[in-house]
Design a protein around this motif. Structure first.
Motif, PDB file in Angstrom:
ATOM      1  N   THR A   1       0.850  -1.183   0.000  1.00  0.00           N
ATOM      2  CA  THR A   1       0.000   0.000   0.000  1.00  0.00           C
ATOM      3  C   THR A   1       0.888   1.235   0.000  1.00  0.00           C
ATOM      4  O   THR A   1       1.863   1.314   0.755  1.00  0.00           O
ATOM      5  CB  THR A   1      -0.927   0.026   1.230  1.00  0.00           C
TER       6      THR A   1
ATOM      7  N   ALA B   1       0.787   5.280   0.592  1.00  0.00           N
ATOM      8  CA  ALA B   1      -0.018   6.335   1.211  1.00  0.00           C
ATOM      9  C   ALA B   1       0.553   7.691   0.826  1.00  0.00           C
ATOM     10  O   ALA B   1       1.771   7.912   0.891  1.00  0.00           O
ATOM     11  CB  ALA B   1      -0.046   6.174   2.729  1.00  0.00           C
TER      12      ALA B   1
ATOM     13  N   ARG C   1      -4.714   6.391  -0.238  1.00  0.00           N
ATOM     14  CA  ARG C   1      -3.980   5.123  -0.174  1.00  0.00           C
ATOM     15  C   ARG C   1      -4.205   4.351  -1.466  1.00  0.00           C
ATOM     16  O   ARG C   1      -5.347   4.140  -1.886  1.00  0.00           O
ATOM     17  CB  ARG C   1      -4.425   4.296   1.025  1.00  0.00           C
TER      18      ARG C   1
END
Length: 756
Positions: free
Chosen positions: A184, A186, A417
């Motif tokens: 992920t 961000a 995200r």
């Protein structure tokens, strides 16, 4: 043996105990807890999750020295199925810290250290841990593919918008391979600080000899700083314009206008040219009935040629017309209305160019009639077949298929995200690219005139730029942008952080075939009388700053140029062209342009200035100008008029006295010369006649001087009397501040208007 602190904790717990100890050589159970998930932030923090089954009661984490404190702050331990409310109680967690290692020399890598997490009793089920440590921040890189003028790109979205693609550059700087992880990215930057948790800390207590109360001493209180970025978003959008085409010639001859044989609509294989005049009266958007035959022909061509997919009707105004921008737009809208009433189903857009694109001299009525017009710009609906598109061209439709986005985008805790939708493997000490955005957004190619010291020639030529509007609903991070147009790479720019709804203009090259000349002049204009007291008049001037931009468009010019006009200090401009965007300290003013055509725009800004004038020494004509522009009650205006008249009279007398003194000075010089000549020849017998003529002239000159002296004496007396009357009139004359009229308020505002 070190003392250990044990405590029972719920399923998810942070640090249970911190204890400095020398670590014994244990097997590495981290082989059992595989890396499952990594979250990378743009402030250099990474969040790591591991899970698996322990083979003993000890988890040994291999860390770098500078990572220890961050792990202690953020460590989370979760036992699957364990809870304080069930028979399976969570284990007690003890963290053993290594002894402090010596700091490495500058340039040397720190030696890895081991952090022991002891769980008692050993968990029998799956164990998960998570922690945050410093790591390399991910970086963003972009590609913008501009709408292709070449009709080979037949994607509907590509013809109306720009393709935006974004990649994330991810650096694995850790000592392990990231194999099959869920990644992920961000966009936010959570607050994180360097904190020394390992070193013992002793708090100095205040001394006390008698009071042994239970109140604990307080420590320092640190201020919380919130930095608010000045985002100035603007939020004003503009529809994509069609590619410009050649315009037809106009014929203003009243005897020929409206004749069917002269209303020509020429259709070729590549474009449509409409060569005639749609007639409008001054300040009117109503089409004259004589032009309806031309509209019938235009409608017929559009109905019989379905390959024409879009038509832009562009309205124009002449100089001297009120509200030229609104008027030109209304003229275009009226033509669109008439075409729709004639059964035209083609998509019709309208735009107004104000008076920025004259085709004739606005100084003559004949030229102004020609400039009150509309133009038709068209594009074709039927694209070329795919076999006519060269292989390998980097069009929007082609590139959109080569890099599908691999992310699911969501908003969490104020940051965007990007969850990579498939497992990712990144070997240690390597970098990978992941596509995070691949979608069409509102975009177009424009000219941007913004002189920049980093771009030589930008003070004379505009830069080519990609104008994009972030309609994705998520913020875009700063990064480099590769710009493609016409199926190939055309340049590179830099994108700053772009919030949702923001618009960016990304320069990627300079266009030397188009030139922009800038001329500015500043004048002061009397506006009104404000007040009067003790012989002093407070007045208001309007400082007018007029900046004129003359644009000569070259080849392959886009539909619009944006002029970055820096606002003058305390100046105000209004009536700017539609679509003007405001940034901090400047306006971005759009002007429609066509290749090989010239356009001119004048931006007028005004700033009010107050002055105090001494009526006894100020010219009467100047005082009268302020009085003329002020709306006063007759009872107030009359005594001021008398004062102004007296001041004008004093001015006339003063000028008359000055003229008399000049004449006296000239006659005095003549008289002196005559006396010198008479004296030079008085002993010459043969010069008797000449001497007499000189004596006669001297007598006449003396008489003139006597007459002028008498006039001077009279004028001097008149001046003294007028001054006395003026002083007496001003003695008791007082006017409090005069309210500003609506016309005066309007007069303060500047205007953006085109020059002929």
């Amino acid at each position: 043996m070190p003392t250990r602190l044990r405590m029972r904790a719920p399923a998810a717990l942070l640090l249970a105990s911190v204890l400095t100890s020398a670590c014994a050589a244990d097997p590495a159970p981290t082989r059992d807890l595989a890396l499952r998930r990594v979250v990378l932030y743009q402030n250099g923090i990474g969040y790591f999750e591991r899970s698996g089954a322990l083979r003993n009661d000890r988890l040994k984490l291999r860390l770098r020295s500078h990572e220890i404190d961050d792990v202690l702050k953020t460590l989370v331990v979760i036992e699957s199925g364990a809870s304080t409310n069930t028979a399976t109680k969570p284990s007690t967690v003890t963290v053993l810290l290594p002894s402090s290692a010596p700091r490495p020399a500058e340039g040397e890598e720190p030696e890895p250290t081991w952090l022991n997490v002891v769980l008692s009793p050993r968990p029998t089920r799956e164990l998960s841990i998570a922690y945050a440590v410093p790591t390399a921040a991910w970086k963003a890189a972009y590609r913008v593919v501009l709408p292709d003028r070449d009709k080979g790109d037949k994607t509907a979205a590509a013809s109306k918008a720009a393709l935006l693609q974004a990649w994330a550059l991810i650096d694995n700087v850790s000592d392990e391979d990231w194999v099959g992880i869920h990644l992920t990215l961000a966009s936010g930057a959570p607050m994180s600080f360097e904190t020394d948790l390992r070193s013992p800390r002793f708090i100095k207590r205040p001394g006390a000899s008698y009071d042994f109360g239970e109140t604990a001493p307080t420590g320092p209180v640190y201020a919380e700083r919130i930095a608010i970025a000045d985002q100035d978003a603007d939020g004003i959008g503009d529809a994509n314009d069609a590619c410009p085409t050649e315009r037809g010639a106009l014929n203003p001859d009243p005897s020929k206008n409206g004749c069917p044989q002269l209303a020509r609509v020429l259709l070729s294989s590549s474009d449509i040219r409409i060569l005639s005049l749609i007639q409008f009266d001054k300040d009117s958007s109503q089409i004259k009935p004589a032009s309806f035959i031309l509209l019938d022909e235009v409608a017929h061509v559009l109905r019989e040629n379905p390959r024409i997919r879009a038509l832009t009707v562009e309205g124009h105004a002449s100089s001297g017309e009120k509200d030229p921008w609104g008027l030109s737009s209304r003229r275009a809208s009226e033509v669109k209305k008439q075409l729709l009433q004639r059964g035209v189903t083609t998509e019709i857009k309208t735009s107004g160019a104000g008076e920025t694109k004259p085709i004739a001299n606005n100084a003559t009525e004949e030229g102004r009639i020609k400039n009150r017009r509309v133009e038709f710009h068209v594009e074709h609906a039927q694209p070329e077949s795919d076999r006519n598109v060269p292989a390998g061209r980097a069009t929007a439709s082609a590139l959109s298929q080569t890099a599908p986005a691999q992310t699911a985008i969501r908003d969490l805790a104020g940051s965007v995200r990007y969850d990579i939708t498939h497992p990712v493997t990144i070997p240690k000490s390597s970098t990978t690219l992941v596509t995070i955005i691949n979608e069409y957004i509102p975009g177009e190619e424009i000219f941007l005139f913004r002189p920049d010291t980093n771009m030589p020639g930008s003070d004379r030529h505009p830069m080519r730029a990609a104008r994009i509007e972030n309609k994705s609903g998520f913020g875009l991070q700063a990064g480099p942008v590769a710009v493609f147009g016409g199926g190939t790479f055309v340049g590179e720019g830099v994108l700053g952080k772009l919030n949702p709804g923001d618009t960016a203009m990304i320069p990627y090259g300079i266009d030397s075939s188009t030139s922009v000349e800038v001329a500015a002049k500043e004048i002061s204009k009397p506006v009104r009388l404000i007040s009067l007291a003790r012989g002093q008049m407070t007045v208001e001037d309007s400082r007018i700053l007029t900046t004129t931009y003359s644009i000569a468009a070259g080849l392959q010019a886009p539909a619009r140029i944006f002029l970055r006009h820096i606002r003058g200090a305390a100046f105000t401009a209004t009536d700017l062209p539609p679509g003007t965007e405001t940034t901090q300290g400047a306006y971005l003013v759009p002007i429609p342009i066509q290749e090989k055509r010239s356009s001119t725009l004048s931006i007028e800004e005004r700033r009010p200035e107050r002055h105090v004038l001494d009526i006894l020494v100020t010219d009467g004509e100047r005082l009268a100008a302020y009085l003329h522009n002020s709306r006063l009650h007759p009872d107030v205006e009359k005594p001021i008029r008398e004062v102004v008249d007296l001041r004008n009279q004093i001015g006339r007398i003063t000028r008359n006295i000055s003229a008399i003194r000049t004449q006296l000075n000239d006659l005095g010089q003549q008289s002196s010369e005559l006396r010198d000549n008479i004296q030079a020849i008085e002993k010459t017998p043969r010069a008797g006649a000449l001497q007499q003529r000189l004596l006669d002239r001297l007598g006449a000159t003396t008489k003139q001087m006597d007459d002028l002296m008498a006039k001077l004496s009279t004028a001097t007396v008149d001046l003294a009397e007028s001054r006395a009357r003026l002083v007496e009139s001003l003695r008791d004359l007082r006017i409090d501040e005069v309210p500003e009229s609506e016309d005066e308020k309007t007069g303060k505002n500047g205007a953006g208007k085109a020059a002929p």
